[in-house]
Design an enzyme around this catalytic site. Structure first.
Site, mmCIF file in Angstrom:
data_model
loop_
_atom_site.group_PDB
_atom_site.id
_atom_site.type_symbol
_atom_site.label_atom_id
_atom_site.label_comp_id
_atom_site.label_asym_id
_atom_site.label_seq_id
_atom_site.Cartn_x
_atom_site.Cartn_y
_atom_site.Cartn_z
ATOM 1 N N ARG A 106 0.820 -1.210 0.000
ATOM 2 C CA ARG A 106 0.000 0.000 0.000
ATOM 3 C C ARG A 106 0.855 1.261 0.000
ATOM 4 O O ARG A 106 0.322 2.374 -0.093
ATOM 5 C CB ARG A 106 -0.919 0.019 1.236
ATOM 6 C CG ARG A 106 -1.842 -1.184 1.344
ATOM 7 C CD ARG A 106 -2.533 -1.247 2.692
ATOM 8 N NE ARG A 106 -3.706 -0.423 2.772
ATOM 9 C CZ ARG A 106 -4.965 -0.891 2.733
ATOM 10 N NH1 ARG A 106 -5.208 -2.180 2.630
ATOM 11 N NH2 ARG A 106 -5.977 -0.074 2.806
ATOM 12 N N TYR B 73 0.463 4.106 -2.685
ATOM 13 C CA TYR B 73 -0.671 5.033 -2.529
ATOM 14 C C TYR B 73 -0.445 5.958 -1.329
ATOM 15 O O TYR B 73 -0.555 7.186 -1.443
ATOM 16 C CB TYR B 73 -1.951 4.228 -2.346
ATOM 17 C CG TYR B 73 -3.224 5.041 -2.274
ATOM 18 C CD1 TYR B 73 -3.652 5.801 -3.357
ATOM 19 C CD2 TYR B 73 -4.009 5.022 -1.123
ATOM 20 C CE1 TYR B 73 -4.839 6.521 -3.288
ATOM 21 C CE2 TYR B 73 -5.200 5.743 -1.058
ATOM 22 C CZ TYR B 73 -5.612 6.488 -2.143
ATOM 23 O OH TYR B 73 -6.780 7.203 -2.077
ATOM 24 N N VAL C 20 -17.104 -2.586 -0.296
ATOM 25 C CA VAL C 20 -18.520 -2.313 -0.564
ATOM 26 C C VAL C 20 -18.976 -2.982 -1.871
ATOM 27 O O VAL C 20 -19.915 -3.784 -1.864
ATOM 28 C CB VAL C 20 -18.820 -0.798 -0.536
ATOM 29 C CG1 VAL C 20 -20.248 -0.519 -0.969
ATOM 30 C CG2 VAL C 20 -18.571 -0.233 0.871
ATOM 31 N N PRO D 8 -5.081 -2.070 7.388
ATOM 32 C CA PRO D 8 -5.240 -1.370 8.671
ATOM 33 C C PRO D 8 -6.254 -2.075 9.583
ATOM 34 O O PRO D 8 -7.316 -2.489 9.127
ATOM 35 C CB PRO D 8 -5.728 0.023 8.259
ATOM 36 C CG PRO D 8 -5.204 0.200 6.869
ATOM 37 C CD PRO D 8 -5.270 -1.167 6.241
HETATM 38 N N1 UDP Z 1 -12.297 -6.608 2.753
HETATM 39 C C1 UDP Z 1 -12.890 -7.852 2.973
HETATM 40 N N2 UDP Z 1 -13.353 -8.548 1.886
HETATM 41 C C2 UDP Z 1 -13.275 -8.079 0.608
HETATM 42 C C3 UDP Z 1 -12.683 -6.817 0.386
HETATM 43 C C4 UDP Z 1 -12.190 -6.116 1.482
HETATM 44 O O1 UDP Z 1 -13.000 -8.310 4.118
HETATM 45 O O2 UDP Z 1 -13.719 -8.791 -0.316
HETATM 46 C C5 UDP Z 1 -11.802 -5.854 3.917
HETATM 47 C C6 UDP Z 1 -10.367 -5.394 3.781
HETATM 48 O O3 UDP Z 1 -9.478 -6.403 4.241
HETATM 49 C C7 UDP Z 1 -10.363 -4.167 4.673
HETATM 50 C C8 UDP Z 1 -11.771 -3.623 4.551
HETATM 51 O O4 UDP Z 1 -12.558 -4.681 4.023
HETATM 52 O O5 UDP Z 1 -10.121 -4.538 6.021
HETATM 53 C C9 UDP Z 1 -11.878 -2.424 3.624
HETATM 54 O O6 UDP Z 1 -11.223 -2.741 2.443
HETATM 55 P P1 UDP Z 1 -11.241 -1.818 1.165
HETATM 56 O O7 UDP Z 1 -10.484 -2.535 0.096
HETATM 57 O O8 UDP Z 1 -12.613 -1.415 0.853
HETATM 58 O O9 UDP Z 1 -10.463 -0.481 1.544
HETATM 59 P P2 UDP Z 1 -9.412 -0.013 2.650
HETATM 60 O O10 UDP Z 1 -10.232 0.586 3.716
HETATM 61 O O11 UDP Z 1 -8.630 -1.200 3.159
HETATM 62 O O12 UDP Z 1 -8.562 0.941 1.933
#
Ligand code: UDP
Length: 316
Positions: free
Chosen positions: A149, A152, A195, A279
């Site tokens: 990450r 980014y 989402v 995170p």
């Molecule tokens: N996540 C998950 N399943 C998925 C995609 C994401 O459990 O299919 C979790 C991911 O590990 C993170 C959280 O959802 O803890 C949010 O992930 P996202 O990729 O939306 O964005 P982030 O907040 O990590 O930038």
């Protein structure tokens, strides 16, 4: 700046993206002339198709890491161009670093040249895997520079630093918004973010993939709330970073349950490995936004999800 009688001109980089296109809609609705720029790396023409033929919207297909040449006055530059999902920046690490660094440089150069006000779309990712919870703007963060990450996080950290340098050195009027997790229509169904992933899985009655044990937390802001907060920040006098997000926090396990419920799905939850450096917790401290911008989110998760699910139903 143009005189009060003339409509203001805004430049939006990343105008065909999820946030850029919603911002463009709000600006057009508030009487701005908008010049949208996008190279469609992660943006989509579908997000701006409804603006075709609108005399207050002009589109330029361009990579904003290249010099941006525009004729005429510009009052506001909103720099939103960037891949923004963990999968996107895993696949596009160099483009992510370039748009955050070179792209921010070009967008700031445009603002300087036009004597326009500049806003950078920064991110809660600059806090990394935060050791302070919730995260106030004063927190300096906990970022792994060399992790997946890092491209980014560090690009956005550099973008904030460059923005402050242009403010100090060139007296450009600047604004920095730190955007927390946001959701709504026009997210890409396959961008890998939680989402679209959960909703599309639930709508297809496929297993909902929770990463790790699902104990990690996020706090989701509906896109209309977010864009209103960002608009207020640009129009305010405040030139230090402001968090915009919704402080309603939940675990990803809880969130999966809520999505299954909201979609009336038959899906089961399955657990997949936790991505590196994911995170563990994230929640904005929005004291500043409340005080300075008189802003706080209004849309409840259940209501925002309803619209978002309706949108994804048309896409799966
Ligand atoms: N996540 C998950 N399943 C998925 C995609 C994401 O459990 O299919 C979790 C991911 O590990 C993170 C959280 O959802 O803890 C949010 O992930 P996202 O990729 O939306 O964005 P982030 O907040 O990590 O930038």
């Amino acid at each position: 700046m143009s005189s009060k009688s003339k409509p203001p001109t805004s430049v939006v980089t990343g105008a065909a993206g999820f946030l850029g296109s919603h911002l463009t809609d709000l600006l057009v609705a508030r009487g701005h002339k908008v010049i949208g720029i996008d190279n469609f790396v992660t943006g989509s023409v579908d997000n701006i198709a409804h603006l075709g033929g609108n005399p207050n919207f002009k589109f330029i297909q361009q990579d904003v890491t290249e010099f941006i040449f525009l004729e005429g006055p510009v009052d506001y530059v909103w720099h939103f161009a960037s891949p923004a999902s963990p999968i996107d920046y895993l696949e596009l690490p160099i483009q992510t670093l370039k748009v955050g660094s070179l792209g921010t440089h070009k967008a700031l150069g445009l603002a300087k040249e036009k004597k326009a006000r500049f806003l950078i779309a920064s991110t809660s990712e600059i806090y990394g895997d935060p050791l302070i919870h919730p995260q106030p703007e004063e927190y300096w963060g906990n970022v792994n520079t060399i992790g997946p990450r890092g491209c980014y996080d560090e690009a956005k950290r550099f973008a904030e630093a460059l923005t402050m340098a242009y403010r100090r050195e060139h007296k450009v009027q600047t604004r920095i918004v730190r955007i927390f997790n946001t959701y709504g229509p026009r997210m890409r169904i396959n961008d890998g973010r939680v989402v679209p992933a959960f909703i599309s899985q639930a709508l297809k009655n496929k297993p909902v993939t929770v990463f790790g044990q699902g104990t990690q937390t996020r706090s989701f802001c509906y896109v209309s709330d977010l864009i209103e907060g960002i608009y207020r920040l640009m129009m305010s006098k405040y030139d230090l970073p402001v968090n915009i997000g919704n402080p309603t926090e939940m675990t990803m396990r809880q969130f999966a349950g809520q999505i299954i419920h909201a979609t009336h799905s038959k899906s089961k939850i399955i657990f997949k490995p936790l991505p590196q450096d994911d995170p563990k917790q994230r929640k904005p401290d929005i004291t500043k936004a409340k005080k300075i911008l008189k802003w706080e989110p209004k849309v409840k998760l259940a209501d925002g999800l309803k619209d978002t699910i309706a949108y994804f139903r048309t896409k799966v």
